[in-house]
Design an enzyme around this catalytic site. Sequence first.
Site, short mmCIF file in Angstrom:
data_model
loop_
_atom_site.label_atom_id
_atom_site.label_comp_id
_atom_site.label_asym_id
_atom_site.label_seq_id
_atom_site.Cartn_x
_atom_site.Cartn_y
_atom_site.Cartn_z
N LYS A 90 83.38 33.42 105.19
CA LYS A 90 84.55 33.73 106.09
C LYS A 90 85.19 32.43 106.58
CE LYS A 90 86.57 37.58 107.34
NZ LYS A 90 86.64 38.99 106.65
P1 NAD Z 1 95.97 43.77 109.56
O1 NAD Z 1 96.20 42.45 110.50
O2 NAD Z 1 96.84 44.00 108.54
O3 NAD Z 1 95.97 44.85 110.64
C1 NAD Z 1 95.34 45.04 111.91
C2 NAD Z 1 95.82 46.06 112.43
O4 NAD Z 1 95.15 46.32 113.92
C3 NAD Z 1 97.21 46.04 112.92
O5 NAD Z 1 97.91 47.32 113.22
C4 NAD Z 1 97.16 45.49 114.74
O6 NAD Z 1 98.26 45.83 115.07
C5 NAD Z 1 96.02 46.32 115.12
N1 NAD Z 1 95.27 45.72 116.08
C6 NAD Z 1 94.84 44.41 116.27
N2 NAD Z 1 94.29 44.33 117.39
C7 NAD Z 1 94.09 45.65 118.00
C8 NAD Z 1 93.55 45.82 119.21
N3 NAD Z 1 93.10 45.27 119.93
N4 NAD Z 1 93.54 47.33 119.43
C9 NAD Z 1 94.28 48.00 118.46
N5 NAD Z 1 94.76 47.62 117.45
C10 NAD Z 1 94.89 46.29 116.96
O7 NAD Z 1 94.54 43.51 109.52
P2 NAD Z 1 93.68 44.15 108.22
O8 NAD Z 1 93.56 43.34 106.95
O9 NAD Z 1 94.32 45.45 107.99
O10 NAD Z 1 91.99 44.36 108.70
C11 NAD Z 1 91.73 45.26 109.67
C12 NAD Z 1 90.26 45.07 109.74
O11 NAD Z 1 89.82 45.53 108.54
C13 NAD Z 1 89.73 43.79 110.21
O12 NAD Z 1 88.06 44.16 110.81
C14 NAD Z 1 89.30 43.22 108.61
O13 NAD Z 1 88.19 42.36 109.04
C15 NAD Z 1 88.67 44.46 107.93
N6 NAD Z 1 88.98 44.08 106.48
C16 NAD Z 1 90.18 44.09 105.92
C17 NAD Z 1 90.18 43.95 104.43
C18 NAD Z 1 91.55 43.59 103.64
O14 NAD Z 1 91.51 43.71 102.55
N7 NAD Z 1 92.72 43.45 104.48
C19 NAD Z 1 89.07 44.16 103.93
C20 NAD Z 1 87.90 44.51 104.57
C21 NAD Z 1 87.62 44.59 105.72
#
Ligand code: NAD
Length: 419
Positions: A107
């Site tokens: 990561k």
């Molecule tokens: P992103 O930045 O696209 O979206 C994150 C969302 O969460 C946004 O809507 C943001 O406004 C919201 N957010 C951020 N902080 C917040 C808070 N304190 N309270 C409420 N909402 C909040 O990110 P993502 O890629 O969707 O990732 C989200 C989670 O999923 C993370 O934990 C990431 O590690 C995990 N993840 C993502 C992927 C991927 O393919 N993108 C894969 C596996 C896991």
Amino acid sequence: MSLFESPFFQDAFSQLEEAAGIMKMDPNVLERLKFPKRALQVSVPIRLDDGTVKVFEGYRVQHNMTLGPGKGGIRYHHHVSLSETAALAMLMTFKCALVGLPLGGAKGGIKVNPADLSRSELQALTRRYATEIAMIIGPDKDVPAPDIGTDSQTMAWFMDTYSQLKGYTVPGVVTGKPIAIGGSLGRADSTGKGVVYCINFAYEKMNKKVDKNTTVAIHGFGKVGIPAAVDLHHQDAKIVAISDVSGAIYDEKGLNIPACIEWVQQRNFLKDMPGAKTISNEELLELDVDILIPAAIDGVVTEANAHKVKARIIAEGANGPLTKEAVDIITARGGFIIPDILCNAGGVIVSYFEWVQGLQMFFWDLDTVNKKLHDIMKQAFDKVYTSHQVYKCNMKSAALITALQRLEGAMKLRGMFPG
Ligand code: NAD
């Protein structure tokens, strides 16, 4: 902050120890898994648009590479630390092992609020960070991807920088790239799609079906939350609440998901979406719904609020949204948790497909990608469910046990150098 200090690392650590205890893992293998293989901290200086120079803290942590090259996203967020990055790298090791990929766990991240930087500043930040960590990444070494605060454009700049350093195009250095430069069809929606596959598998085990009476709340409306909402909407589920960092919106009759997506795409935030009631993120987590999808950040359901979470199924779209105490409380009252390393593995699975396609320069159609994704997720879900029954443990421990069994076997076969 030292490697082991963050609550997230401590939590990942105690979940690992619990699962290792249940499966009676070899203590010598467990000892090795407690530490990342390698952690690189870099300074990332960039010239801001006003001419001043600012230095940002960046990291790349490789937790374990027994099964193959490291794999894991790059996060741009003001909470990024060495310890958080190490915890996320550890989860990636378990996720890749669980779903049977020939990849290890890594990561990366930069401590920055990307909303504070212009597009050109973000490009400079990404290119300098790529240069600083270039020595430990590459298609055979470690393959980054997008995460919170980064996207396909970030990956395009990253891939271009690495390719400039090498002198030729290296598509396999990152995944989550735009389709036009070697991205895979289906990658953008894959994590959310995998979350919804898992929800359907869980419903099948309960002899139920997702339908128009199924109520859903989604915490985090980003790269994971949006495609999950779209697929559940297509299944006629009633998505009563969604949220982002600006707050949450609620409609007991079900939100108009296409309209919400359009609103967010135009304004960046859900705030002030017309026709829906505004509630807080905390209230969303406590709604009386069939399915809660925490898909934003880690540590949102803890000992403090787990008693108030009423959802029957909690599908961990984010990494580590439930602390260990929260898992214990929710499991004790009969809640069914689909653990992060299983639930959100769709992203790394299609990243793996993208890496394979990039290495071969041979690209697949969307149906092939989605069919292969579905089959891998189904196999992994069934294995975890079997561990859950055999070891009579919660689904979190069951997922870790399934992953640790594969890792333990591989680590013993490879042995340790020097022995
Ligand atoms: P992103 O930045 O696209 O979206 C994150 C969302 O969460 C946004 O809507 C943001 O406004 C919201 N957010 C951020 N902080 C917040 C808070 N304190 N309270 C409420 N909402 C909040 O990110 P993502 O890629 O969707 O990732 C989200 C989670 O999923 C993370 O934990 C990431 O590690 C995990 N993840 C993502 C992927 C991927 O393919 N993108 C894969 C596996 C896991």
